[in-house]
Design an enzyme around this catalytic site. Structure first.
Site, PDB file in Angstrom:
ATOM      1  N   LYS A  61      49.024  50.332  73.505  1.00 47.50           N
ATOM      2  CA  LYS A  61      50.261  50.144  72.751  1.00 47.50           C
ATOM      3  C   LYS A  61      50.783  48.718  72.845  1.00 47.50           C
ATOM      4  O   LYS A  61      51.728  48.368  72.139  1.00 47.50           O
ATOM      5  CB  LYS A  61      51.347  51.060  73.325  1.00 47.50           C
ATOM      6  CG  LYS A  61      50.971  52.519  73.383  1.00 47.50           C
ATOM      7  CD  LYS A  61      51.279  53.225  72.084  1.00 47.50           C
ATOM      8  CE  LYS A  61      51.283  54.728  72.269  1.00 47.50           C
ATOM      9  NZ  LYS A  61      51.824  55.409  71.075  1.00 47.50           N
ATOM     10  N   GLU A  80      52.241  54.478  64.199  1.00 51.22           N
ATOM     11  CA  GLU A  80      53.166  55.564  64.517  1.00 51.22           C
ATOM     12  C   GLU A  80      54.491  55.281  63.833  1.00 51.22           C
ATOM     13  O   GLU A  80      55.084  54.220  64.038  1.00 51.22           O
ATOM     14  CB  GLU A  80      53.369  55.726  66.031  1.00 51.22           C
ATOM     15  CG  GLU A  80      52.156  56.323  66.724  1.00 51.22           C
ATOM     16  CD  GLU A  80      52.425  56.789  68.158  1.00 51.22           C
ATOM     17  OE1 GLU A  80      51.726  57.719  68.603  1.00 51.22           O
ATOM     18  OE2 GLU A  80      53.302  56.221  68.834  1.00 51.22           O
ATOM     19  N   ASP A 117      59.724  53.160  74.713  1.00 52.44           N
ATOM     20  CA  ASP A 117      59.283  54.056  73.653  1.00 52.44           C
ATOM     21  C   ASP A 117      59.430  55.501  74.126  1.00 52.44           C
ATOM     22  O   ASP A 117      58.913  55.863  75.182  1.00 52.44           O
ATOM     23  CB  ASP A 117      57.830  53.751  73.293  1.00 52.44           C
ATOM     24  CG  ASP A 117      57.419  54.411  71.987  1.00 52.44           C
ATOM     25  OD1 ASP A 117      58.279  54.535  71.095  1.00 52.44           O
ATOM     26  OD2 ASP A 117      56.239  54.790  71.858  1.00 52.44           O
ATOM     27  N   ARG A 139      43.953  54.721  69.717  1.00 55.98           N
ATOM     28  CA  ARG A 139      43.781  56.048  70.321  1.00 55.98           C
ATOM     29  C   ARG A 139      42.636  56.107  71.312  1.00 55.98           C
ATOM     30  O   ARG A 139      42.685  56.868  72.282  1.00 55.98           O
ATOM     31  CB  ARG A 139      43.544  57.084  69.220  1.00 55.98           C
ATOM     32  CG  ARG A 139      44.636  57.145  68.179  1.00 55.98           C
ATOM     33  CD  ARG A 139      45.960  57.501  68.783  1.00 55.98           C
ATOM     34  NE  ARG A 139      47.025  57.540  67.776  1.00 55.98           N
ATOM     35  CZ  ARG A 139      48.310  57.665  68.079  1.00 55.98           C
ATOM     36  NH1 ARG A 139      48.700  57.751  69.348  1.00 55.98           N
ATOM     37  NH2 ARG A 139      49.217  57.681  67.128  1.00 55.98           N
ATOM     38  N   GLU A 199      47.424  62.499  63.497  1.00 57.51           N
ATOM     39  CA  GLU A 199      47.855  63.824  63.055  1.00 57.51           C
ATOM     40  C   GLU A 199      47.429  64.100  61.613  1.00 57.51           C
ATOM     41  O   GLU A 199      46.955  65.187  61.293  1.00 57.51           O
ATOM     42  CB  GLU A 199      49.378  63.936  63.190  1.00 57.51           C
ATOM     43  CG  GLU A 199      49.852  63.878  64.629  1.00 57.51           C
ATOM     44  CD  GLU A 199      51.336  63.542  64.723  1.00 57.51           C
ATOM     45  OE1 GLU A 199      52.144  64.475  64.727  1.00 57.51           O
ATOM     46  OE2 GLU A 199      51.677  62.344  64.777  1.00 57.51           O
ATOM     47  N   GLN A 230      43.729  54.458  74.449  1.00 55.32           N
ATOM     48  CA  GLN A 230      44.754  55.306  75.063  1.00 55.32           C
ATOM     49  C   GLN A 230      44.159  56.470  75.852  1.00 55.32           C
ATOM     50  O   GLN A 230      44.567  56.725  76.993  1.00 55.32           O
ATOM     51  CB  GLN A 230      45.661  55.849  73.949  1.00 55.32           C
ATOM     52  CG  GLN A 230      46.870  56.639  74.429  1.00 55.32           C
ATOM     53  CD  GLN A 230      47.802  57.028  73.268  1.00 55.32           C
ATOM     54  OE1 GLN A 230      47.581  56.643  72.126  1.00 55.32           O
ATOM     55  NE2 GLN A 230      48.828  57.802  73.567  1.00 55.32           N
ATOM     56  N   HIS A 236      55.362  66.103  66.658  1.00 52.43           N
ATOM     57  CA  HIS A 236      54.390  65.099  67.094  1.00 52.43           C
ATOM     58  C   HIS A 236      53.898  65.397  68.505  1.00 52.43           C
ATOM     59  O   HIS A 236      52.699  65.335  68.786  1.00 52.43           O
ATOM     60  CB  HIS A 236      55.007  63.701  67.045  1.00 52.43           C
ATOM     61  CG  HIS A 236      54.156  62.640  67.677  1.00 52.43           C
ATOM     62  ND1 HIS A 236      52.985  62.183  67.105  1.00 52.43           N
ATOM     63  CD2 HIS A 236      54.296  61.969  68.856  1.00 52.43           C
ATOM     64  CE1 HIS A 236      52.447  61.255  67.896  1.00 52.43           C
ATOM     65  NE2 HIS A 236      53.215  61.113  68.966  1.00 52.43           N
ATOM     66  N   THR A 287      54.013  45.857  68.134  1.00 52.15           N
ATOM     67  CA  THR A 287      54.984  46.821  67.621  1.00 52.15           C
ATOM     68  C   THR A 287      55.745  46.092  66.523  1.00 52.15           C
ATOM     69  O   THR A 287      56.264  45.006  66.754  1.00 52.15           O
ATOM     70  CB  THR A 287      55.963  47.254  68.736  1.00 52.15           C
ATOM     71  OG1 THR A 287      55.210  47.787  69.825  1.00 52.15           O
ATOM     72  CG2 THR A 287      56.953  48.292  68.225  1.00 52.15           C
ATOM     73  N   GLU A 292      58.216  55.441  63.483  1.00 57.75           N
ATOM     74  CA  GLU A 292      59.357  55.673  64.371  1.00 57.75           C
ATOM     75  C   GLU A 292      60.598  54.967  63.820  1.00 57.75           C
ATOM     76  O   GLU A 292      60.517  54.096  62.961  1.00 57.75           O
ATOM     77  CB  GLU A 292      59.080  55.121  65.780  1.00 57.75           C
ATOM     78  CG  GLU A 292      57.831  55.680  66.436  1.00 57.75           C
ATOM     79  CD  GLU A 292      57.735  55.387  67.932  1.00 57.75           C
ATOM     80  OE1 GLU A 292      58.780  55.038  68.537  1.00 57.75           O
ATOM     81  OE2 GLU A 292      56.635  55.502  68.483  1.00 57.75           O
ATOM     82  N   ASP A 345      54.897  51.749  65.892  1.00 62.48           N
ATOM     83  CA  ASP A 345      54.330  51.613  67.240  1.00 62.48           C
ATOM     84  C   ASP A 345      52.799  51.725  67.154  1.00 62.48           C
ATOM     85  O   ASP A 345      52.217  52.759  67.487  1.00 62.48           O
ATOM     86  CB  ASP A 345      54.917  52.721  68.126  1.00 62.48           C
ATOM     87  CG  ASP A 345      54.506  52.567  69.575  1.00 62.48           C
ATOM     88  OD1 ASP A 345      54.515  51.435  70.069  1.00 62.48           O
ATOM     89  OD2 ASP A 345      54.172  53.587  70.205  1.00 62.48           O
TER      90      ASP A 345
END
Lengths: 427, 427
Positions: B261, B207, B134, B245, B371, B248, B141, B265, B209, B241
């Site tokens: 993570k 996420e 990744d 949080r 975000e 993380q 971002h 996925t 992607e 993904d």
């Protein structure tokens, strides 16, 4: 106790790596038949026992009608699970021990087919590596590296005493002992450089580790306890997590090591089973902070495997530069595996879990050149007078490991690799 | 230009995802034959064209005598390389276009066997994921997350403008669109907590992607140029993904994201080929700092794929919460792949390279809830009035993407997943 002996005489030599108590698994092909497909074996004394031949002869059929040993990897056998591993070990012990079953011992034709001198065997990667994860479970190593990368006040990351931290490594470049490797290229940037440049790593290093081999996995979304994790581990290998320190220091924030580690990881050709290491269980050190219950160990889960690293310049003689033990780890493989699966991550047959670098408390027990030469500032002097801060082209690094009984041992053989010059590449 | 039409009428509908210009590859099995082994297909209009049937009929045999399409994954086909991909695309286009070859069009029995309505097909993971990496190539971002995790003065890591930074992810939990996933457990620790606790993630996120699918690899020790890297890419998928949080933020220093993570996925079931995206090439943005020559692009290497994310609470209606484009990336997949191989890392058929989260410059073009709700502090309001800072159990996230021509598009279908409650586990 009076130790079991084998009718394969070389297995009974004092402190041989491969007595009948060991029976490590590997994959080999005969040197004199270069196009013979690789197949599974166990080591016994100076011989490889060809398990495909034993299976074909009907002496051991863990997969039933479907053979598992006429394969270039141990994965099919490993996937059968702990009961099959135990039954195979019991049967192989009986076939090979003095006074045991006579099916192999008394069949001269089968013996001639199935027992191949290790000196005439080429060893291959023993299993298909499904995923490679590298942990960071050596307390002394984490402290040493932390001091050098971040200073003593931030040496041990705040999470370190609460969980076995780790990162996903690169499975495609896990290679078997004896594979030569090219010095990696990468972005290099000194602290005073305005911008990075492209070049061969100038701070190429080894890392002394053990690797746990996952035999059976867990489904996605289903965490496992430490006890369950222990049962999922098929065995252990020696592991050299080659590292490019200059690439690492520039790239690793904030996403962790990447190109600094992805160029090669070497493992021993022999997977020593969890069963063979059972007599050498050792407790983890006292917990400096209490662990959450999901990381509690039901009993001693480390192993006391003695480890050493030797370095030999091209054409020169070996110098042993470090001696330590896997007892120095703070977290066990079972804890690492339980933590890995906690989020629901599916673990798979063939996953390889690196322990993290194993460093003892003394300078001559550190598990990397970064530590042994304290960031390259205090080079080592080798036999013959050569000095090394980091690895030079042509250098060979040889790791050895064994669990020591009284007059006998359970050995891993060698985990060796030699450095070739960087490739000629500019983009 | 006058656009090619297909005799499969549904493919000619305005702005359909799967016109004859697309022909994305996937793996399906018929819903009405649950034990039929999955096989490879392409999408054309509302139909899946069963490539195993086409191969068996002798109309397309890219692997020669050895078939590659009667397989549960595209890997064997992908491993044949760019010339085979190009020839297959040309042949499929001819078999399916209005006025082309009549071998399929005029063979009613073969048509009946080989064309399966998508509404009656179950889609599988399209390829065996060899490795999952990744990246972090979205400028906006990286800035947004950097501000939230490290403050504006350290937002963009110093290496970010010099290389496409990335980390190895977990391949075993890459799943196909439609797979439900359990909320992950993990160690959680608030900034004021004395110690971590075990619990289900409370800050579960997506996420947005794109993923590049590596078709052919490079040998270990042999870096590749950006041009070579571009040729190695078979196609692209949509990729979610999923990220926890709170897990993380506690685990990611210093080794990068791991359990935050590794739980799942999700990718789209369709791999849109590089060839189909060729008309939508777009240049990378101006370089804020000069790149080293090994990262120079010989031409435009991004694609303009329009992207949107919708969120639907359990039983509720979808709200589109973000719209952006893959043009927002700072580094292309070809640059990422060249950087990945720089150290000598062997890339393999089936490697998946996540682009990194794609966020545009405006608040409603951000590619994650972190975000969109600015760290959870400014929840979104969905249709029907529900509010979301992070994902709740039962929520479904649906990503869609397409490259837009005038009245036609090259679409990816959907990349969707729904959150199930965390497993009941204490260790």
């Amino acid at each position: 106790m009076s130790l079991e002996q084998s009718w394969v005489e070389s297995a009974n030599a004092r402190d041989h790596d491969f007595p009948i108590q060991n029976l490590p698994y590997g994959v080999f092909s005969p040197l004199d038949r270069p196009d013979a497909p690789p197949r599974c074996c166990v080591a016994i004394g100076d011989m490889a026992l060809d398990l495909a031949a034993i299976e074909e002869a009907g002496l051991l059929r863990p997969g039933g009608a479907r053979g598992v040993f006429a394969a270039p990897a141990l994965n099919d056998f490993m996937a059968l699970g702990p009961a099959a591993w135990e039954a195979a070990r019991a049967r192989l012990t009986d076939l090979l021990r003095e006074g045991g079953a006579r099916d192999l011992r008394d069949d001269a034709a089968l013996r001639a087919r199935a027992l191949v001198p290790l000196s005439r065997a080429r060893m291959h990667l023993p299993f298909r590596v499904a995923g490679y994860t590298d942990f960071y479970a050596g307390r002394q190593h984490a402290w040493n590296v932390g001091v050098m990368f971040r200073g003593p006040e931030n040496a041990l990351p705040p999470n370190w005493l609460h969980m076995p931290i780790g990162y996903n490594g690169r499975a495609s470049t896990v290679v078997v002992s004896g594979t030569e490797l090219r010095r990696p290229l990468g972005q290099l940037k000194g602290p005073d450089d305005a911008a990075p440049r492209l070049g061969p790593s100038e701070r190429l290093d080894f890392e002394l580790e053990m690797g746990a081999v996952v035999g059976v996995g867990n489904p996605m979304g289903r965490p496992v306890s430490v006890s369950e994790a222990d049962e999922m581990i098929f065995g252990h290998v020696l592991l050299n997590d080659w590292s490019a320190r200059d690439i690492q220091v520039w790239e690793y924030q904030p996403l962790g090591p990447f190109q600094a580690k992805a160029f090669a990881t070497t493992i021993s050709p022999w997977v020593v089973t969890r069963a063979a290491l059972e007599p050498f269980r050792a407790p983890s050190p006292p917990r400096e902070k209490p662990l959450l219950p999901y990381l509690h160990e039901p009993g001693p889960m480390l192993h006391d495997v003695r480890l050493e690293v030797a370095l030999a310049p091209e054409g020169g003689e070996e110098t042993v530069i470090s001696r330590t033990s896997s007892r120095e780890l703070y977290y066990s493989s079972a804890q690492q595996l339980a933590h890995h699966a906690l989020c629901g991550c599916a673990m798979q047959t063939g996953d390889l879990l690196g322990s993290g670098t194993i460093s003892g408390p003394e300078r001559d027990s550190f598990g990397s050149l970064l530590e042994l030469t304290w960031g390259g500032k205090e080079p080592l002097t080798l036999k013959g007078g050569a000095r090394r801060a980091f690895l030079q082209d042509g250098d060979a690094v040889v790791m050895r490991g064994w669990a020591q009984g009284e007059g006998w041992r359970v050995g891993f053989g060698e985990c060796a690799g030699r450095i070739l010059p960087a490739p000629d590449f500019a983009g």
